[in-house]
Write an enzyme that holds these catalytic residues in place. Structure first.
Site, short mmCIF file in Angstrom:
data_model
loop_
_atom_site.label_atom_id
_atom_site.label_comp_id
_atom_site.label_asym_id
_atom_site.label_seq_id
_atom_site.Cartn_x
_atom_site.Cartn_y
_atom_site.Cartn_z
N SER A 95 1.12 42.99 -8.95
CA SER A 95 -0.05 41.97 -8.90
C SER A 95 0.38 41.15 -8.38
CB SER A 95 -0.49 42.12 -10.09
OG SER A 95 -0.68 43.56 -10.31
N LYS A 170 -6.90 43.62 -7.70
CA LYS A 170 -6.21 44.28 -9.10
C LYS A 170 -6.67 42.90 -9.58
CE LYS A 170 -3.19 44.89 -11.67
NZ LYS A 170 -3.27 46.05 -12.51
N LYS A 239 -1.47 34.97 -14.92
CA LYS A 239 -1.41 35.12 -14.25
C LYS A 239 -2.89 35.69 -13.28
CE LYS A 239 0.82 38.47 -12.65
NZ LYS A 239 0.65 39.78 -12.06
P1 NDP Z 1 8.01 42.81 -16.73
O1 NDP Z 1 8.11 41.40 -17.25
O2 NDP Z 1 8.24 43.93 -17.80
O3 NDP Z 1 9.38 42.89 -15.28
C1 NDP Z 1 9.08 42.12 -14.41
C2 NDP Z 1 10.39 42.94 -13.05
O4 NDP Z 1 10.95 41.87 -12.42
C3 NDP Z 1 11.89 42.88 -14.05
O5 NDP Z 1 12.77 43.77 -13.54
C4 NDP Z 1 12.74 41.40 -13.97
O6 NDP Z 1 14.18 41.82 -13.81
C5 NDP Z 1 11.74 41.41 -12.50
N1 NDP Z 1 12.21 40.28 -11.86
C6 NDP Z 1 11.76 39.46 -12.75
N2 NDP Z 1 11.63 38.86 -12.36
C7 NDP Z 1 12.24 38.12 -11.17
C8 NDP Z 1 12.77 36.90 -10.01
N3 NDP Z 1 12.44 35.44 -10.45
N4 NDP Z 1 13.51 37.86 -9.23
C9 NDP Z 1 13.98 39.42 -9.17
N5 NDP Z 1 13.64 39.74 -10.58
C10 NDP Z 1 12.87 39.88 -10.99
O7 NDP Z 1 6.56 43.43 -15.82
P2 NDP Z 1 6.10 44.02 -15.54
O8 NDP Z 1 6.53 45.64 -14.70
O9 NDP Z 1 5.27 44.46 -16.89
O10 NDP Z 1 4.91 43.76 -14.17
C11 NDP Z 1 5.91 43.77 -12.70
C12 NDP Z 1 4.57 43.95 -12.11
O11 NDP Z 1 3.28 44.88 -12.46
C13 NDP Z 1 3.38 42.80 -12.65
O12 NDP Z 1 3.00 41.80 -11.57
C14 NDP Z 1 2.45 43.08 -13.64
O13 NDP Z 1 0.90 42.32 -13.84
C15 NDP Z 1 1.68 44.27 -12.86
N6 NDP Z 1 1.35 44.99 -13.93
C16 NDP Z 1 2.19 45.30 -15.21
C17 NDP Z 1 1.28 46.55 -15.83
C18 NDP Z 1 2.35 46.87 -17.00
O14 NDP Z 1 1.17 46.99 -18.08
N7 NDP Z 1 2.81 46.17 -17.74
C19 NDP Z 1 -0.18 47.46 -15.19
C20 NDP Z 1 -0.19 47.26 -13.97
C21 NDP Z 1 0.34 46.20 -13.48
P3 NDP Z 1 15.11 41.43 -15.26
O15 NDP Z 1 14.89 42.92 -15.45
O16 NDP Z 1 15.83 40.83 -14.60
O17 NDP Z 1 14.03 40.30 -15.94
#
Ligand code: NDP
Length: 295
Positions: A95, A170, A239
């Site tokens: 997102s 979104k 965010k």
């Molecule tokens: P999480 O915080 O659960 O996971 C984030 C992921 O991104 C992890 O795999 C993390 O790796 C990785 N990550 C974080 N920072 C970095 C970086 N600087 N470089 C590389 N990898 C990185 O987030 P979500 O899965 O919940 O959300 C992901 C996206 O989807 C967001 O934009 C969110 O707004 C969107 N979203 C989420 C929903 C939800 O219900 N959770 C619903 C709809 C959209 P690591 O494992 O190392 O921490």
């Protein structure tokens, strides 16, 4: 089809599960142990770097917290750009921010890489069920290419307009979710404090015109039940609301309600921390009102 998926977080993981069922998948995650655990349970290969994940992939999917996290994966000897070939389709399911996304697109276009934004809605439950709504920003041609891949986890895959249009859609969706979270929490706290059962208030609301996804689904399943599961971080909703506020500014729409909501989320995030769930602001409202929404 050879597909790379980067970002096995709360929502990325169940999305990648669906891709693994239909395609030849390579996964990469910043914390490598999560990718190894994923590969132990699902058919796929683990890449050591973003470059390795992208090498030979026809489609690259990212699902990271922010657009700047996506930008951070592009460069360097192990970055995505070192692995992506001409003709690759790069779909960002983060997102993200429309403006940042257009900048990434402008960098990738001369390299012959098709870049489209494809954020999702429907939560972790929707991702597990493969019923997400996917909002795509890109050209018609890119959308036609992207659609069958996005249908691995999306039930409604919609072309919103040019690059960045998916992220704008979104962000507005999520700030509206946030408006409802605060509004429903405040209204129910007052009703409960006046002596009306929170359960009855929610049931009547849901048979009346003030109902919403928050009152119909989130409050009964997570608040009245006192379960408070952690599925989507408040930091990410904050965010999204900031992106929405910036989008309104860019369109010349004043938007006092949405700006206020963004400010309230910022305050809640500062008070509750980076790991709090997005429904935790309702706990703050309860605490301040001295009432619990049980039922
Ligand atoms: P999480 O915080 O659960 O996971 C984030 C992921 O991104 C992890 O795999 C993390 O790796 C990785 N990550 C974080 N920072 C970095 C970086 N600087 N470089 C590389 N990898 C990185 O987030 P979500 O899965 O919940 O959300 C992901 C996206 O989807 C967001 O934009 C969110 O707004 C969107 N979203 C989420 C929903 C939800 O219900 N959770 C619903 C709809 C959209 P690591 O494992 O190392 O921490």
């Amino acid at each position: 089809m050879r597909i790379a998926f980067l970002g096995l977080g709360a929502i990325g993981t169940p999305m990648a599960v669906h891709v693994a069922k239909q395609h030849e998948l390579t996964v990469w995650n910043r914390t490598g142990a999560k990718a190894t655990a994923f590969a132990a349970a699902h058919p796929c290969t683990v890449a050591a770097t973003p470059r390795e994940a992208a090498a030979g992939a026809e489609v690259i999917l990212t699902c990271l917290p922010t657009s700047s996290d996506v930008e951070g994966l592009l460069d360097g000897p192990d970055g995505l750009l070192a692995g992506m070939g001409r003709g690759a389709l790069f779909l960002d399911c983060t997102s993200g921010d429309p403006e940042a996304t257009r900048k990434i697109g402008a960098r990738l276009a001369p390299l012959g890489i098709d870049f489209a934004d494809a954020p999702v809605s429907g939560g972790t439950n929707g991702a597990e069920a493969g019923t997400l709504t996917v909002m795509v920003g890109g050209t018609d041609e890119q959308f036609q290419r992207a659609r069958p891949v996005l249908e691995c986890f999306g039930r409604r895959v919609e072309h919103m307009g040019p690059l960045g249009a998916g992220h704008a859609m979104k962000a507005v969706n999520n700030v509206l979710l946030a408006v409802n979270l605060f509004a429903v929490g405040e209204g129910l706290a007052a009703l409960a404090k006046s002596g009306i059962s929170a359960r009855k208030a929610v049931e009547v609301l849901n048979a009346s015109s003030g109902r919403s996804f928050v009152s119909e689904v989130l409050v009964p399943e997570r608040v009245l039940s006192r379960l408070w599961p952690l599925t989507f971080r408040l930091a990410l909703l904050d965010k999204d609301a900031r992106i929405a506020a910036g989008f309104l500014d860019a369109q010349g729409v004043a938007g006092p309600v949405l700006h206020l909501t963004s400010a309230l989320l910022g305050r809640a995030r500062a008070s509750l921390g980076e790991d709090a769930d997005y429904l935790a602001p309702i706990q703050l409202i309860e605490r301040e009102a001295g009432v619990e929404l049980r039922g």
